[in-house]
Design a protein around this motif. Structure first.
Motif, short mmCIF file in Angstrom:
data_model
loop_
_atom_site.label_atom_id
_atom_site.label_comp_id
_atom_site.label_asym_id
_atom_site.label_seq_id
_atom_site.Cartn_x
_atom_site.Cartn_y
_atom_site.Cartn_z
N ASN A 38 -59.72 68.86 -28.88
CA ASN A 38 -59.47 67.95 -29.91
C ASN A 38 -58.07 67.45 -30.07
OD1 ASN A 38 -58.28 70.02 -31.49
ND2 ASN A 38 -59.72 70.15 -33.08
N THR A 39 -57.61 66.39 -30.71
CA THR A 39 -56.62 65.81 -30.60
C THR A 39 -55.66 66.63 -31.32
OG1 THR A 39 -57.18 64.25 -32.48
CG2 THR A 39 -57.19 63.50 -30.10
N ASP A 40 -55.97 67.50 -32.39
CA ASP A 40 -55.06 68.47 -33.04
C ASP A 40 -54.41 69.48 -32.32
OD1 ASP A 40 -55.46 67.06 -35.47
OD2 ASP A 40 -56.74 68.47 -36.26
N ASP A 41 -55.02 69.88 -31.22
CA ASP A 41 -54.48 70.73 -30.28
C ASP A 41 -53.74 70.44 -29.04
OD1 ASP A 41 -56.00 72.93 -31.56
OD2 ASP A 41 -57.80 72.96 -29.91
N LEU A 42 -53.67 69.17 -28.92
CA LEU A 42 -52.96 68.54 -27.66
C LEU A 42 -51.47 68.81 -27.61
CD1 LEU A 42 -54.98 65.30 -26.60
CD2 LEU A 42 -54.67 67.18 -25.30
N PRO A 43 -51.00 68.65 -28.74
CA PRO A 43 -49.24 68.66 -28.71
C PRO A 43 -49.06 70.12 -28.46
CG PRO A 43 -49.95 67.40 -30.82
CD PRO A 43 -51.42 67.71 -30.22
N ALA A 44 -49.56 71.17 -28.82
CA ALA A 44 -49.51 72.49 -28.45
C ALA A 44 -49.41 72.55 -27.00
CB ALA A 44 -50.28 73.35 -29.50
N PHE A 45 -50.58 72.07 -26.31
CA PHE A 45 -50.78 72.22 -25.08
C PHE A 45 -49.67 71.59 -24.23
CE2 PHE A 45 -55.35 73.28 -26.13
CZ PHE A 45 -55.51 74.49 -25.37
N THR A 46 -49.46 70.53 -24.56
CA THR A 46 -48.31 69.58 -23.69
C THR A 46 -47.13 70.37 -23.81
OG1 THR A 46 -48.21 68.10 -25.58
CG2 THR A 46 -49.77 67.68 -23.84
N GLU A 47 -46.72 70.94 -24.99
CA GLU A 47 -45.45 71.50 -25.26
C GLU A 47 -45.41 72.84 -24.63
OE1 GLU A 47 -42.79 71.16 -27.01
OE2 GLU A 47 -43.26 68.95 -27.25
N ALA A 48 -46.59 73.48 -24.59
CA ALA A 48 -46.56 74.84 -23.56
C ALA A 48 -46.56 74.42 -21.95
CB ALA A 48 -47.84 75.65 -23.96
N GLY A 49 -46.61 73.06 -21.55
CA GLY A 49 -46.44 72.85 -20.27
C GLY A 49 -47.89 72.33 -19.53
N PHE A 50 -48.77 72.24 -20.18
CA PHE A 50 -50.09 71.90 -19.84
C PHE A 50 -50.17 70.46 -19.68
CE2 PHE A 50 -51.06 75.86 -21.77
CZ PHE A 50 -52.34 76.42 -21.18
N LEU A 51 -50.89 70.04 -18.51
CA LEU A 51 -50.87 68.63 -18.18
C LEU A 51 -52.43 68.20 -19.05
CD1 LEU A 51 -50.70 68.68 -14.20
CD2 LEU A 51 -48.99 68.20 -16.13
N HIS A 52 -52.23 66.75 -19.19
CA HIS A 52 -53.14 66.11 -20.14
C HIS A 52 -54.17 65.26 -19.09
CE1 HIS A 52 -54.11 62.86 -23.49
NE2 HIS A 52 -55.05 63.72 -23.31
N ARG A 53 -55.24 65.44 -19.54
CA ARG A 53 -56.34 64.68 -18.72
C ARG A 53 -57.29 64.07 -19.77
NH1 ARG A 53 -60.43 67.20 -13.78
NH2 ARG A 53 -61.00 65.08 -12.95
N ILE A 54 -57.81 62.79 -19.42
CA ILE A 54 -58.93 62.19 -20.42
C ILE A 54 -60.09 61.94 -19.39
CG2 ILE A 54 -56.88 61.19 -21.58
CD1 ILE A 54 -57.64 58.39 -20.65
N ASP A 55 -61.18 61.71 -20.12
CA ASP A 55 -62.46 61.43 -19.55
C ASP A 55 -63.26 60.78 -20.55
OD1 ASP A 55 -64.55 61.04 -17.71
OD2 ASP A 55 -64.88 63.13 -17.43
N GLN A 56 -64.48 60.38 -20.47
CA GLN A 56 -65.21 59.38 -21.38
C GLN A 56 -66.48 60.12 -21.50
OE1 GLN A 56 -66.44 55.42 -20.13
NE2 GLN A 56 -64.49 55.10 -21.19
N GLN A 57 -67.12 59.72 -22.78
CA GLN A 57 -68.21 60.30 -23.31
C GLN A 57 -68.93 58.94 -24.12
OE1 GLN A 57 -68.38 63.96 -25.73
NE2 GLN A 57 -68.75 65.03 -23.66
#
Length: 394
Positions: free
Chosen positions: A164-183
């Motif tokens: 979910n979008t609440d978790d994304l900032p923590a992941f990107t700050e920790a060096g994770f790459l962001h991927r998107i897809d579609q449903q």
């Protein structure tokens, strides 16, 4: 249970949901049906059923490695459902190409860490926070802990899918790459009845759906919606037959076994609704849905007789009916499927986060994801142009 250093917090690695009591787990975001934002796939009942049935274990290639974040008093303040995996099956976010490329170059992609709900393409929290704690600080500790665990285990990568979008900032700050897809999701715009929904569609689309629903039931088929105590053993036996038929054709073998369905039927019957199609006194098709606090999650479907449009009726139209009656805001109809657009399900962006330890592979994946994000965004614009709603309602 091993420990990872997270400063003021203690981060432990446990061997699954058994590292938490049901009471501890229910204090975390999205896990309790008595709290807002409830996601049934995050419940102790669902996760324990996966483990207790043997659907998730070392042999299945999903070895639980749950992160448990504690405060100075030893109380749980955060968690991550996480698994050490020897393959990429049952994830619905595809990294097989990354694995193949890395291994052709002499690397070893598996095992990897996967922070997700097995076999479940449904968005929800992955960095679970105690309801009384500061979200950003706990999420940061958990995301960094996941990366630290990858380093400690010496694995190639750590992934978190349907984030979910609440978790994304923590992941990107920790060096994770962001991927998107579609449903494709249905959004209940305050409809009182299915006819209200139909009235929001363009005339030609409205006529097509009415005809489709009539034809789906033209062979004397009726639909039963079963939940709670109506989920009896014979009903589960019938549904499992349908699920197994679909699983054998799509994946070679089903991911889930009969024991799993028995356990969720016992542990969370009020969170499940089966849409079962009956003809000539027996069930011939069915779909399972899980009920959250504000949305319905459609999952598996199967049948033993083929009837025109029956799949659409059982999986999509019945789910909309149920959501409107229950005043649920959203129906998530599972992975992929542009055919859902004509039935009132709109394109929605989904998110995942990927930590790649090897610098060369990381650069290659980052470049791929940049192009992929552009492609997904462009496709979303095109699909929205073809939505079935009246132009004034879009």
């Amino acid at each position: 249970m091993s420990n990872l250093d997270q400063g003021e917090f203690t981060l432990r690695v446990g061997d699954g949901i058994g590292a938490f009591t049901p009471e501890e787990w229910s204090q975390l975001s999205g896990t309790s049906n008595n709290s807002p934002g409830y996601n049934p796939f995050l419940s102790h009942a669902f996760l324990s059923a996966l483990e207790d049935s043997g659907c998730v274990d070392r042999k299945a290639g999903w070895l639980p490695q749950f992160l448990r974040l504690e405060d100075a008093a030893g109380s749980v303040i955060g968690a991550v459902p996480c698994y050490l995996k020897g393959h990429s099956q049952g994830e619905y976010v595809f990294d097989h190409g990354w694995a193949d490329a890395f291994e052709r170059a002499g690397g070893r992609y598996y095992p990897k860490l996967q922070a997700s709900i097995p076999f479940t393409p449904a968005t929800g929290p992955r960095l679970l926070v105690h309801r009384d704690w500061d979200g950003p600080a706990v999420r940061a500790a958990l995301a960094n802990g996941l990366r630290q665990l990858a380093g400690q285990l010496g694995v190639s990568s750590a992934h978190s899918t349907f984030v979910n979008t609440d978790d994304l900032p923590a992941f990107t700050e920790a060096g994770f790459l962001h991927r998107i897809d579609q449903q494709f999701h249905f959004f209940n715009q305050g409809y009182e009845t299915y006819d209200d929904f139909l009235d929001s569609l363009a005339a030609r689309k409205r006529k097509a759906l009415k005809r489709e629903r009539r034809e789906a039931l033209a062979d004397g088929i009726t639909i039963d919606r079963l939940t709670g105590s109506a989920l009896t053993k014979p009903v589960w036996d019938d549904f499992f037959t349908f699920y197994t038929d679909t699983g054998n054709r799509k994946w070679g073998r089903p991911y889930l076994n009969r024991e799993f369905y028995r356990l969720i039927g016992e542990r969370m019957p009020g969170d499940i609704v089966l849409m079962m199609a009956r003809r000539d006194g027996r069930y011939i098709a069915g779909a399972i849905n899980f009920i959250g606090s504000d949305r319905l999650f459609g999952r598996h479907w199967g049948c033993i007789e083929d009837h025109r449009f029956l799949h659409f009726e059982v999986c999509y139209h019945q789910a909309i009916d149920f959501a409107i009656e229950r005043k649920l805001h959203v129906v998530e109809a599972g992975a992929q499927g542009e055919h859902k657009l004509a039935r009132g399900y709109l394109p929605v962006t989904t998110h995942s986060a990927h930590y790649i330890a090897h610098e060369g592979l990381r650069r290659a994946v980052a470049g791929f994801l940049e192009h992929e994000r552009n492609d997904v965004a462009m496709m979303s614009d095109v699909l929205n142009e073809h939505a079935p709603f009246k132009k004034s309602d879009c």
